[in-house]
Design a protein around this motif. Structure first.
Motif, PDB file in Angstrom:
ATOM      1  N   PRO A 273       0.525  -1.370  -0.047  1.00  0.00           N
ATOM      2  CA  PRO A 273       0.106   0.479  -0.451  1.00  0.00           C
ATOM      3  C   PRO A 273       0.629   1.056   0.064  1.00  0.00           C
ATOM      4  O   PRO A 273       0.689   1.793  -0.318  1.00  0.00           O
ATOM      5  CB  PRO A 273      -0.795  -0.129   0.842  1.00  0.00           C
ATOM      6  N   GLU A 274       1.828   1.164   0.584  1.00  0.00           N
ATOM      7  CA  GLU A 274       2.811   2.438   0.682  1.00  0.00           C
ATOM      8  C   GLU A 274       2.762   2.863  -0.753  1.00  0.00           C
ATOM      9  O   GLU A 274       3.166   4.210  -0.638  1.00  0.00           O
ATOM     10  CB  GLU A 274       3.713   2.583   1.818  1.00  0.00           C
ATOM     11  N   ALA A 275       3.713   2.096  -0.918  1.00  0.00           N
ATOM     12  CA  ALA A 275       4.730   2.057  -2.550  1.00  0.00           C
ATOM     13  C   ALA A 275       2.643   1.889  -3.391  1.00  0.00           C
ATOM     14  O   ALA A 275       4.155   3.611  -3.948  1.00  0.00           O
ATOM     15  CB  ALA A 275       4.948   0.546  -2.951  1.00  0.00           C
ATOM     16  N   THR A 276       2.127   2.008  -3.425  1.00  0.00           N
ATOM     17  CA  THR A 276       1.251   2.617  -4.059  1.00  0.00           C
ATOM     18  C   THR A 276       0.405   3.432  -4.178  1.00  0.00           C
ATOM     19  O   THR A 276       1.128   4.002  -5.095  1.00  0.00           O
ATOM     20  CB  THR A 276       0.115   2.020  -4.241  1.00  0.00           C
ATOM     21  N   ARG A 277       0.772   4.790  -2.730  1.00  0.00           N
ATOM     22  CA  ARG A 277       0.367   5.971  -2.355  1.00  0.00           C
ATOM     23  C   ARG A 277       1.842   6.485  -3.560  1.00  0.00           C
ATOM     24  O   ARG A 277       1.039   7.428  -4.035  1.00  0.00           O
ATOM     25  CB  ARG A 277       0.300   5.497  -0.545  1.00  0.00           C
ATOM     26  N   ALA A 278       2.523   6.186  -3.244  1.00  0.00           N
ATOM     27  CA  ALA A 278       4.220   6.095  -3.142  1.00  0.00           C
ATOM     28  C   ALA A 278       4.073   6.614  -5.118  1.00  0.00           C
ATOM     29  O   ALA A 278       4.400   7.980  -5.259  1.00  0.00           O
ATOM     30  CB  ALA A 278       5.434   5.859  -3.183  1.00  0.00           C
ATOM     31  N   PHE A 279       4.266   5.880  -5.733  1.00  0.00           N
ATOM     32  CA  PHE A 279       3.383   5.378  -7.577  1.00  0.00           C
ATOM     33  C   PHE A 279       2.390   6.539  -8.164  1.00  0.00           C
ATOM     34  O   PHE A 279       2.375   6.023  -9.162  1.00  0.00           O
ATOM     35  CB  PHE A 279       3.439   4.810  -7.831  1.00  0.00           C
ATOM     36  N   THR A 280       1.332   6.584  -6.634  1.00  0.00           N
ATOM     37  CA  THR A 280       0.493   6.963  -7.718  1.00  0.00           C
ATOM     38  C   THR A 280       0.641   8.013  -9.068  1.00  0.00           C
ATOM     39  O   THR A 280       0.009   8.516  -9.293  1.00  0.00           O
ATOM     40  CB  THR A 280      -0.734   7.459  -6.532  1.00  0.00           C
ATOM     41  N   PRO A 281       0.550   9.537  -8.657  1.00  0.00           N
ATOM     42  CA  PRO A 281       1.323  10.384  -9.317  1.00  0.00           C
ATOM     43  C   PRO A 281       1.339   9.537 -11.209  1.00  0.00           C
ATOM     44  O   PRO A 281       0.858   9.581 -12.010  1.00  0.00           O
ATOM     45  CB  PRO A 281       1.835  10.955  -8.906  1.00  0.00           C
ATOM     46  N   ALA A 282       2.729   8.358 -11.166  1.00  0.00           N
ATOM     47  CA  ALA A 282       3.140   8.231 -11.725  1.00  0.00           C
ATOM     48  C   ALA A 282       2.094   6.986 -12.674  1.00  0.00           C
ATOM     49  O   ALA A 282       2.128   6.778 -14.115  1.00  0.00           O
ATOM     50  CB  ALA A 282       4.193   7.442 -11.135  1.00  0.00           C
ATOM     51  N   LEU A 283       1.720   6.052 -12.251  1.00  0.00           N
ATOM     52  CA  LEU A 283       0.897   5.167 -12.355  1.00  0.00           C
ATOM     53  C   LEU A 283      -0.678   6.134 -12.744  1.00  0.00           C
ATOM     54  O   LEU A 283      -1.427   6.230 -14.000  1.00  0.00           O
ATOM     55  CB  LEU A 283       0.406   4.232 -11.364  1.00  0.00           C
ATOM     56  N   MET A 284      -0.929   6.836 -12.612  1.00  0.00           N
ATOM     57  CA  MET A 284      -2.644   8.104 -13.080  1.00  0.00           C
ATOM     58  C   MET A 284      -1.956   8.011 -14.553  1.00  0.00           C
ATOM     59  O   MET A 284      -2.523   8.312 -14.982  1.00  0.00           O
ATOM     60  CB  MET A 284      -2.739   9.552 -11.845  1.00  0.00           C
ATOM     61  N   THR A 285      -0.361   9.086 -13.947  1.00  0.00           N
ATOM     62  CA  THR A 285       0.143   9.202 -15.520  1.00  0.00           C
ATOM     63  C   THR A 285       0.207   8.549 -16.808  1.00  0.00           C
ATOM     64  O   THR A 285      -0.434   8.829 -17.863  1.00  0.00           O
ATOM     65  CB  THR A 285       0.990   9.847 -15.579  1.00  0.00           C
ATOM     66  N   LEU A 286       0.669   7.367 -16.556  1.00  0.00           N
ATOM     67  CA  LEU A 286       0.310   6.037 -17.238  1.00  0.00           C
ATOM     68  C   LEU A 286      -0.566   5.785 -17.666  1.00  0.00           C
ATOM     69  O   LEU A 286      -1.131   5.164 -18.796  1.00  0.00           O
ATOM     70  CB  LEU A 286       1.244   5.025 -16.319  1.00  0.00           C
ATOM     71  N   ALA A 287      -2.021   5.680 -17.043  1.00  0.00           N
ATOM     72  CA  ALA A 287      -3.209   5.349 -17.085  1.00  0.00           C
ATOM     73  C   ALA A 287      -3.870   6.040 -18.203  1.00  0.00           C
ATOM     74  O   ALA A 287      -4.223   6.629 -19.286  1.00  0.00           O
ATOM     75  CB  ALA A 287      -4.102   5.328 -16.069  1.00  0.00           C
ATOM     76  N   VAL A 288      -3.329   7.716 -17.944  1.00  0.00           N
ATOM     77  CA  VAL A 288      -3.927   8.812 -18.920  1.00  0.00           C
ATOM     78  C   VAL A 288      -3.086   8.658 -20.361  1.00  0.00           C
ATOM     79  O   VAL A 288      -3.496   8.710 -21.648  1.00  0.00           O
ATOM     80  CB  VAL A 288      -4.035   9.994 -18.735  1.00  0.00           C
ATOM     81  N   ILE A 289      -2.007   8.549 -20.436  1.00  0.00           N
ATOM     82  CA  ILE A 289      -1.099   8.333 -21.268  1.00  0.00           C
ATOM     83  C   ILE A 289      -1.611   6.967 -22.232  1.00  0.00           C
ATOM     84  O   ILE A 289      -1.742   7.363 -22.972  1.00  0.00           O
ATOM     85  CB  ILE A 289       0.426   7.654 -21.634  1.00  0.00           C
ATOM     86  N   SER A 290      -2.211   6.114 -21.523  1.00  0.00           N
ATOM     87  CA  SER A 290      -2.936   4.694 -22.285  1.00  0.00           C
ATOM     88  C   SER A 290      -4.154   4.903 -22.803  1.00  0.00           C
ATOM     89  O   SER A 290      -3.938   4.754 -24.211  1.00  0.00           O
ATOM     90  CB  SER A 290      -3.109   3.621 -20.971  1.00  0.00           C
TER      91      SER A 290
END
Lengths: 513, 124
Positions: A273-290
């Motif tokens: 969970p902590e890593a997910t919260r830390a990575f959220t901006p990157a994950l969200m960016t990748l989702a939008v790029i997709s």
């Protein structure tokens, strides 16, 4: 009546089917077809019983079977239904008979092997969704590759060997890193708490330090991101879809792609969970790029299957967007979008298969004026096009809208606090809806309307089998679209649990039934 | 406010009746007298063409040339196919170790044994 035994039966029924098929004499193709269809329909009926008896008011797993398997390492044979996988299991069971029926006229050589592979992959997919033990999950995850490799490699198109090797190597590469992470995770749990277990519930809400979590999430995430697929790990999908036979494409788009998002939701994010919260901006960016990149690429394709392949990348971007928003509406929208995309993309690939059987080309330029030649076909095609765009009253709308709403819900407080990136990303994601309408409507216009192109005439319209398949899909799309509360009710508790684990990092120990 | 909008409706209705009320003749005469205005109006202010050239074609160009051509084909698939061909070429070079010559293998085995003995002697 509905209990753990029934769930085991649902899971292992395809294996029994394979055994019976193997026993049929060579050349008894129609027997094999009928048998496969009967197995899939039986599985669907049993799954429907389980679905109806699934209690939305109970948290945690239901219909659980938990038996020690490799006790020395703490590995159990542990399967169960919860709010997250119940919809996906229902989707898999629903698509099963449609996939088998859709292949009746398309597959003529090595029929026995083909249906054995379809049943095998059905078994592997259900096992992946139902597994509650990390080792069992991994075994089923890898098991999915073999039948898919054969389905694409034997019954596929011209470049099938390249496409199937690409698919397998790509996916297996991610899986190997995931295996390393699995071993490390279980070993560290054993080292810190003395518990030797692969069960999900014991591993959630990890107490590892953030740095370690980020590496492990990257390893798990790579494997899942390849499956979703997320940009830039998506290039196996267009090739696999184009070269696969219709059945392969429907299985791939309908269920296999959901494995990636399911993996993120069930494993990747709750385990770290902590890593997910830390990575959220990157994950969200990748989702939008997709979302945007997939839609832009879909715009310029000349092969019908490639358009739908890239549109799948775009649609699953919405799922990822909803998952990382950690907003309840977004999470439930992500789950709904998974089911909706399975139905819509599966339906579209079935329809492409039907037209390919008639005209033997996937080039859009060869088609025109189909509305005049094949009116019934065109009606279904238009309905599926609109469902793909996300027209309200179809399931596509419910999923997409909720995912976007969740993204905005999560982004707004951050914007108010001065952090604008999530809001900007959410706004860009909405443009994906416009792009989606753009390429799908353009495709429908070029294929269905306009001057009639010289195709293999006379074309026969849909026969009873094809109509039955499409009516089933369209009915499901509208059922979910008009009354999404029903599937969402079953997922609510599990979605809340997921949200809680990822947001607070609280461990989930001790809630095993 | 509502009255203003209704006013637009009535004005439009009146205008249409004026131009076309008695057949097409008056409409065509007006079109001949104001050709440029007629072109603008019947072209729907050329908004569609404007969108196509400002948004549609650039989007198509960027998607095809940059996203598909450079992004997908060159960068992603290029690196993947490049890694695959690298693996193949490396395997080809490395396979030259398999000379098939027994004498060479025996020589390597003896060299290995001598090396092991030397290492063990060195490290006690």
């Amino acid at each position: 009546m509905a209990d753990a035994t029934l769930l085991n039966l649902v899971l292992w029924l395809p294996v029994i089917g394979i055994a019976v098929i193997a026993a049929t004499p060579r050349g008894a193709d129609s027997w094999v077809r009928s048998l496969s269809l009967a197995v899939m329909l039986l599985q669907l009926a049993l799954t429907a019983i389980l679905y109806v008896h699934f209690d939305p008011a109970r948290a945690g797993l239901q219909f659980v079977t938990s038996r020690p398997w490799i006790a020395a390492w703490g590995i159990d044979y542990r399967i169960g239904l919860d709010g997250i996988n119940v919809l996906l299991v229902a989707l898999t069971a629903f698509l099963g008979p449609l996939v088998v029926a859709g292949a009746f006229s398309a597959i003529q050589k090595d029929v026995k092997l083909f249906y054995a592979m379809v049943l095998f992959i059905q078994f592997a997919m259900l096992g992946t969704f139902l597994a509650q033990d990390l080792f069992l999950f991994y075994v089923f995850w890898e098991a999915m590759l073999i039948p898919m490799f054969l389905i694409i490699g034997i019954w596929g198109g011209e470049r099938r060997i390249y496409a199937t090797l690409k698919f397998v190597l790509y996916t297996a590469f991610g899986s190997i890193l995931m295996l390393a992470a699995v071993i490390y995770l279980v070993y560290s749990l054993n080292a810190t708490t003395g518990i030797k277990s692969f069960a999900f519930a014991d591993l959630y809400g990890s107490h590892l330090p953030l740095h370690t979590q980020m590496w492990l999430l990257a390893a798990f995430g790579l494997s899942f991101a390849i499956k979703v697929p997320m940009v830039p790990l998506h290039t196996w999908l267009p090739d696999a879809h184009v070269e696969a036979p219709t059945t392969g494409s429907v299985i791939l788009a309908g269920v296999l792609l959901k494995m990636g998002t399911y993996g993120f939701m069930k494993l990747g994010f709750p385990l770290f969970p902590e890593a997910t919260r830390a990575f959220t901006p990157a994950l969200m960016t990748l989702a939008v790029i997709s979302i945007v990149y997939g839609a832009c690429l879909a715009l310029v394709q000349t092969d019908i299957k490639k358009i739908i392949a890239y549109s799948s990348i775009s649609h699953l971007g919405y799922v990822m967007l909803g998952l990382v928003s950690l907003d309840l509406v977004g999470i439930q929208g992500a789950l709904l979008q998974m089911v909706s995309h399975g139905l819509v993309a599966g339906g579209l690939f079935l329809m492409i298969g039907m037209i390919y059987e008639r005209c033997h080309t996937r080039d859009i330029a060869a088609y025109g004026g189909l509305a005049k030649l094949l009116p019934v076909y065109s009606v279904f095609f238009s309905i599926l096009t609109l469902a793909s765009i996300g027209l309200p009253t179809t399931s596509g709308f419910a999923g997409e809208f909720m995912a976007l709403l969740g993204a905005f819900n999560a982004a707004w407080p951050q914007h108010v606090a001065g952090y604008d990136l999530p809001l900007v990303l959410a706004v860009i994601a909405v443009s994906g809806v416009v792009l989606g309408a753009l390429y799908m409507l353009w495709l429908a216009q070029r294929m269905l309307f306009g001057p009639v192109k010289a195709l293999h005439q006379p074309l026969r319209d849909l026969d009873a089998r094809e109509r039955a398949i499409l009516i089933a899909i369209v009915a499901a799309i509208f059922a979910i679209g008009l009354y999404p509360q029903e599937p969402l009710r079953k997922t609510e508790l599990a979605a809340r649990e997921y949200q809680q684990i990822v947001m607070s990092g609280r461990g989930h120990h001790g809630s095993l039934p | 406010m509502r009255r203003h909008i209704v006013g637009f409706d009535i004005a439009g209705l009146a205008g249409a009746m004026f131009v076309y009320g008695k057949g097409l003749a008056r409409g065509e005469a007006l079109a001949a007298r104001f050709p440029r205005l007629h072109r603008l109006l019947s072209g729907k202010y050329f908004v569609d063409e404007l969108y196509e050239s400002l948004l549609g074609r650039p989007l198509h160009w960027v998607s095809e040339r940059i996203f598909l051509g450079v992004g997908d084909r060159f960068l992603i698939d290029g690196s993947l196919n490049g890694m695959a061909s690298l693996a193949q070429r490396a395997a080809g070079r490395l396979s030259r170790v398999e000379t098939g010559s027994l004498q060479f293998y025996v020589l390597l085995a003896v060299a290995g044994v001598v090396g092991c003995l030397a290492w063990m002697w060195r490290n006690g």
